[in-house]
Design a protein around this motif. Sequence first.
Motif, PDB file in Angstrom:
ATOM      1  N   PRO A  60      39.468  28.577  55.460  1.00 33.27           N
ATOM      2  CA  PRO A  60      38.345  29.503  55.682  1.00 33.27           C
ATOM      3  C   PRO A  60      36.998  28.800  55.750  1.00 33.27           C
ATOM      4  CG  PRO A  60      39.031  29.582  53.386  1.00 33.27           C
ATOM      5  CD  PRO A  60      40.014  28.692  54.085  1.00 33.27           C
ATOM      6  N   GLN A 125      31.448  27.808  50.988  1.00 33.63           N
ATOM      7  CA  GLN A 125      32.860  28.090  50.788  1.00 33.63           C
ATOM      8  C   GLN A 125      33.566  26.803  50.339  1.00 33.63           C
ATOM      9  OE1 GLN A 125      33.911  31.082  50.820  1.00 33.63           O
ATOM     10  NE2 GLN A 125      32.094  31.998  51.755  1.00 33.63           N
ATOM     11  N   ARG A 247      36.854  33.278  48.171  1.00 33.53           N
ATOM     12  CA  ARG A 247      35.701  33.085  49.034  1.00 33.53           C
ATOM     13  C   ARG A 247      34.426  33.449  48.298  1.00 33.53           C
ATOM     14  NH1 ARG A 247      35.997  32.301  54.393  1.00 33.53           N
ATOM     15  NH2 ARG A 247      34.007  33.383  54.690  1.00 33.53           N
TER      16      ARG A 247
END
Length: 249
Positions: A60, A125, A247
């Motif tokens: 991600p 992140q 996240r």
Amino acid sequence: MTVARLGWLGALVIGTVLFIADERAMVDTANPNFVPSVILLGAAVVPTAFVLFVAERRLPYDVPPTVVFVTALLGGVVGTVVAGFLEYHTLLRLGVLPMLAVAVIEEAAKLLVPLAVLLLTRYRQPADGVLIGVASGAGFAALETMGYAFVALVRSHGSVTALEDILVLRGLLAPAGHMAWTGATAAALWTARLTGRWLRFLLVFVVAVLLHTAWDSIGTLTGYVVIAAVSLVMLGVLTHRTAAAPRVP
């Protein structure tokens, strides 16, 4: 950050073909004007391909390609300049610069730009740390390889073989050296900021320094293979953990 899954392979193949063509032109024409481009391609192709390989993993990421590119550029320039300056002045004071001191200085210098990205941008992140760290390590590795290649060429009085040996060896080993160590430490740094696990970051940094010290000290192919394997496994484990990390809102 979305990229093609096999972009790294295309970069590696095209870059390798360009390097071989450039090197052949330099040798066949005996034209020294080709030397800078040969050194640039030889030093940068594999690091670039490895950055793309990491970017293509299904993690991600939020960090865009422009930031990755700037990190590689600034990480290389700032890292090598700071490390070179500190190593020079440490050598003046101590008379001898132990391999451990070199490793500490260089591993810290390579984290300067990633730290700035972490503190001054919104790309926080956990996965971003992996990519930013690998990019900074790539820039450092490429510029350092260029320097070593130039010195080898000068000291060998223009030996193309000496130049190629440095470019091929250091280029191929870059992902398992500077890029793996900085990728791992930056991943731990991003995670520490999120979770407060600063002791883990310190442990990862110490391991990276010890691997770096061993790399600079051992000088055998078997030793390089073992250290490369450990370094890449460490990067892989920390990268895998970022995939499962929560996240940042």
